[in-house]
Design an enzyme around this catalytic site. Structure first.
Site, PDB file in Angstrom:
ATOM      1  CG  HIS A   1      -2.025  -1.010   1.118  1.00 35.70           C
ATOM      2  ND1 HIS A   1      -3.296  -0.687   0.713  1.00 35.70           N
ATOM      3  CD2 HIS A   1      -2.044  -2.347   1.338  1.00 35.70           C
ATOM      4  CE1 HIS A   1      -4.046  -1.773   0.692  1.00 35.70           C
ATOM      5  NE2 HIS A   1      -3.306  -2.798   1.074  1.00 35.70           N
TER       6      HIS A   1
ATOM      7  CG  ASP B   1       0.149   9.339   0.656  1.00 33.99           C
ATOM      8  OD1 ASP B   1       0.055   8.156   1.033  1.00 33.99           O
ATOM      9  OD2 ASP B   1      -0.504  10.270   1.160  1.00 33.99           O
TER      10      ASP B   1
HETATM   11  P1  ADQ Z   1      -3.059   6.192   4.670  1.00 33.93           P
HETATM   12  O1  ADQ Z   1      -1.660   6.654   4.853  1.00 33.93           O
HETATM   13  O2  ADQ Z   1      -3.833   6.021   5.894  1.00 33.93           O
HETATM   14  O3  ADQ Z   1      -3.135   4.845   3.802  1.00 33.93           O
HETATM   15  P2  ADQ Z   1      -4.951   7.554   2.743  1.00 33.93           P
HETATM   16  O4  ADQ Z   1      -4.848   6.815   1.464  1.00 33.93           O
HETATM   17  O5  ADQ Z   1      -5.100   9.010   2.539  1.00 33.93           O
HETATM   18  O6  ADQ Z   1      -3.720   7.362   3.702  1.00 33.93           O
HETATM   19  O7  ADQ Z   1      -6.214   6.994   3.507  1.00 33.93           O
HETATM   20  C1  ADQ Z   1      -6.658   7.599   4.682  1.00 33.93           C
HETATM   21  C2  ADQ Z   1      -8.138   7.247   4.904  1.00 33.93           C
HETATM   22  O8  ADQ Z   1      -8.461   7.698   6.209  1.00 33.93           O
HETATM   23  C3  ADQ Z   1      -9.048   7.957   3.924  1.00 33.93           C
HETATM   24  O9  ADQ Z   1     -10.094   7.104   3.544  1.00 33.93           O
HETATM   25  C4  ADQ Z   1      -9.579   9.147   4.745  1.00 33.93           C
HETATM   26  O10 ADQ Z   1     -10.884   9.541   4.433  1.00 33.93           O
HETATM   27  C5  ADQ Z   1      -9.530   8.615   6.151  1.00 33.93           C
HETATM   28  N1  ADQ Z   1      -9.283   9.744   7.059  1.00 33.93           N
HETATM   29  C6  ADQ Z   1      -8.197  10.508   7.130  1.00 33.93           C
HETATM   30  N2  ADQ Z   1      -8.364  11.482   8.069  1.00 33.93           N
HETATM   31  C7  ADQ Z   1      -9.583  11.305   8.575  1.00 33.93           C
HETATM   32  C8  ADQ Z   1     -10.348  11.974   9.578  1.00 33.93           C
HETATM   33  N3  ADQ Z   1      -9.894  13.049  10.223  1.00 33.93           N
HETATM   34  N4  ADQ Z   1     -11.572  11.498   9.860  1.00 33.93           N
HETATM   35  C9  ADQ Z   1     -12.054  10.426   9.208  1.00 33.93           C
HETATM   36  N5  ADQ Z   1     -11.394   9.752   8.248  1.00 33.93           N
HETATM   37  C10 ADQ Z   1     -10.176  10.176   7.943  1.00 33.93           C
HETATM   38  C11 ADQ Z   1      -2.187   3.916   3.229  1.00 33.93           C
HETATM   39  C12 ADQ Z   1      -1.140   4.540   2.292  1.00 33.93           C
HETATM   40  C13 ADQ Z   1      -1.839   5.374   1.215  1.00 33.93           C
HETATM   41  C14 ADQ Z   1      -2.816   4.486   0.447  1.00 33.93           C
HETATM   42  C15 ADQ Z   1      -3.744   3.733   1.395  1.00 33.93           C
HETATM   43  C16 ADQ Z   1      -4.597   2.696   0.662  1.00 33.93           C
HETATM   44  O11 ADQ Z   1      -0.234   5.355   3.049  1.00 33.93           O
HETATM   45  O12 ADQ Z   1      -0.873   5.919   0.315  1.00 33.93           O
HETATM   46  O13 ADQ Z   1      -3.613   5.301  -0.402  1.00 33.93           O
HETATM   47  O14 ADQ Z   1      -3.000   3.040   2.391  1.00 33.93           O
HETATM   48  O15 ADQ Z   1      -3.818   1.824  -0.090  1.00 33.93           O
END
Ligand code: ADQ
Length: 466
Positions: A156, A364
């Site tokens: 991921h 990311d």
């Molecule tokens: P993350 O580093 O966690 O994931 P991201 O892909 O942005 O990053 O996913 C975060 C999730 O958490 C999103 O669905 C977002 O809506 C939710 N989220 C964030 N802040 C929030 C808040 N304050 N309240 C509620 N929900 C919140 C890891 C990798 C990424 C990759 C994903 C999936 O680091 O690059 O995209 O896995 O493979």
């Protein structure tokens, strides 16, 4: 259809109803269709020096197996090797890697623990799908135990360039771990290239073309499978969420000011201090916007027990305070910074009422917030996405305003451009991005990976004879 076995570091608690969030929902629905088992850490400590047993919960076609890890496992495997070595390394933060041999040993021990518990649950013909950097050695552990099923892995987070990867003292063991899979999935073609180059420089294999790689005399598939979101569901949720009370109250509290939104787990990879500096730069260069726009940064704390995170959390809070102190007035706070998680529907509504989505990670794997922001927009009057070119999502969302997140002035200029963008250009960019998102949503991601993992008589991995 083959039965599916999923292993991930965290497993959604099946006793708390259906999971929330794209990945968990997608895996849940793939497991429901095929039937299967989902194994991983419960998120809890056993409170002793030994991990607890796998505790099983049946939910329809799915058997969930969760284990509490020991205090030592949490320190060495989770906080140690996974989050103080692999996470910073894969996000190009060599300054934050803390290498210790005991943590590496703990990492392999926990992988062996899960593999040993999984062995008895795997039936002939089952497909095994392992997730993320916590569990890279799972395939070699399972092979050692005699498992011959098809095993796939999805990374991921980014796969770094070889020069960065080779700073890891145990890089041979990690890369060899990956070559034991039948399918290795990455987020983008850049990650695949970096991986192929590492195999080549290491002298153990390389890219055969057509999505195949070879290493240690064996060939396997390695390709990009960019993860998506449930676009349709998110768009519908956002449309309905403008009636959500929390969203309405937030909109009122901005008293007509344009909203810029940032939503990220509080992690150093997300570039929050650079983002706040970029916003300040925008206000300095565009004084007419002072008092007319607010940055809402929603960042729940994460991994607060991992070294490095508390310092970073303090720095982000200090940055917000500094900008507010320098630029704020009696009736206007430039940055509203909160450390809370918000519900999915509220989040969708906040994205929709925002004029600009600021998604500027320093690095990311993909970044699902960028995709959610786009999916949540009103097609007749969409907001503008400002996106880091170092997020995997930038490969697909190239109609966003792409920025170098280290370049503070570039962030400031992009904010100014986004706020001033005419409706026609906003619609054009939104439509292009939405089309890409719809073509590659979360169910397609899941289906594509599983199709690659299904045995195929022409493609089955075999020993290279030449
Ligand atoms: P993350 O580093 O966690 O994931 P991201 O892909 O942005 O990053 O996913 C975060 C999730 O958490 C999103 O669905 C977002 O809506 C939710 N989220 C964030 N802040 C929030 C808040 N304050 N309240 C509620 N929900 C919140 C890891 C990798 C990424 C990759 C994903 C999936 O680091 O690059 O995209 O896995 O493979």
């Amino acid at each position: 259809m083959s039965r599916l076995i999923v292993v991930s570091n965290r497993v959604p608690d099946p006793t708390r109803g259906p999971p929330a969030g794209g990945l968990a929902v997608a895996l849940n629905s793939a497991l429901k269709k095929a039937g299967g088992v989902w194994i991983g850490w419960s998120g809890k400590s056993s409170g002793s020096d030994e991990p607890g047993p796998l505790k099983f919960v049946e939910r329809g076609e799915i058997t969930f197996g969760l284990a509490d890890l020991s205090r030592r496992d949490l320190s060495e495997y989770y906080k140690g090797f996974a989050n103080s070595v692999l996470w910073p390394l894969c996000h190009y933060r060599l300054d934050l890697t803390e290498y210790a041999r005991k943590d590496m040993a703990g990492y392999f021990r926990v992988n062996r623990f899960f593999a040993e518990r999984l062995r008895g649950l795997i039936q002939p013909g089952d497909l095994v799908w392992i997730h993320d950097y916590h569990l890279i050695p799972m395939a070699s552990e399972l092979r050692r135990l005699g498992i011959r099923n098809r095993i796939g892995f999805f990374m991921h987070i980014p796969w770094p360039s070889p020069d960065v990867f080779f700073t890891l003292p145990v890089h041979e063991a990690i890369i060899s771990g990956l070559t034991a899979y039948d399918v290795v999935g990455f987020q983008t073609a850049y990650d695949v290239e970096n991986f192929a180059l590492a195999l080549k420089r290491e002298g153990i294999g390389g890219d055969l073309g057509g999505g195949w790689m070879a290493a240690h005399g064996r060939r396997f598939r390695a390709s990009a499978f960019p993860i998506g979101i449930d676009v349709g569901e998110f768009a519908v949720m956002a449309r309905g969420a403008v009636r959500n009370r929390a969203v309405k109250r937030t909109a009122v509290s901005f008293s007509g000011r344009d909203l810029i939104i940032g939503v990220d787990r509080l992690d150093y990879s997300k570039g929050l201090t650079h983002r706040m500096d970029g916003f300040e730069q925008f206000l300095v260069a565009n004084p007419a916007w002072r008092g007319r726009t607010t940055l809402l940064q929603v960042s729940p704390k994460s991994r607060s027990d991992v070294p490095g995170y508390t310092t970073m959390q303090r720095q982000v809070a200090e940055h917000a305070g500094r900008v507010n102190g320098a630029m704020g007035t009696l009736d206007w706070t430039p940055i509203r910074y909160i450390n809370q998680s918000v519900g999915r529907s509220t989040l969708a509504g906040l994205y929709r009422i925002a004029r600009v989505g600021l998604v500027t990670p320093l690095r990311d794997g993909m970044n699902l917030v960028a995709k959610e922001f786009v999916a949540a927009q009103n097609p007749a009057d969409p907001g503008v996405l400002v996106l880091s070119r170092f997020a995997g999502a930038a490969r697909e969302l190239d109609s966003a305003l792409l920025v170098n997140p280290y370049d503070i002035e570039a962030i400031g200029n992009a904010i100014a451009r986004a706020l001033a963008m005419p409706l026609e250009e906003r619609i054009e960019r939104f439509t292009a991005m939405m089309t890409r998102l719809e073509q590659n949503d979360i169910s397609k991601w899941c289906a594509d990976f599983l199709a690659a993992l299904e045995p195929d008589q022409h493609d089955s991995p075999e020993l290279l004879t030449a």
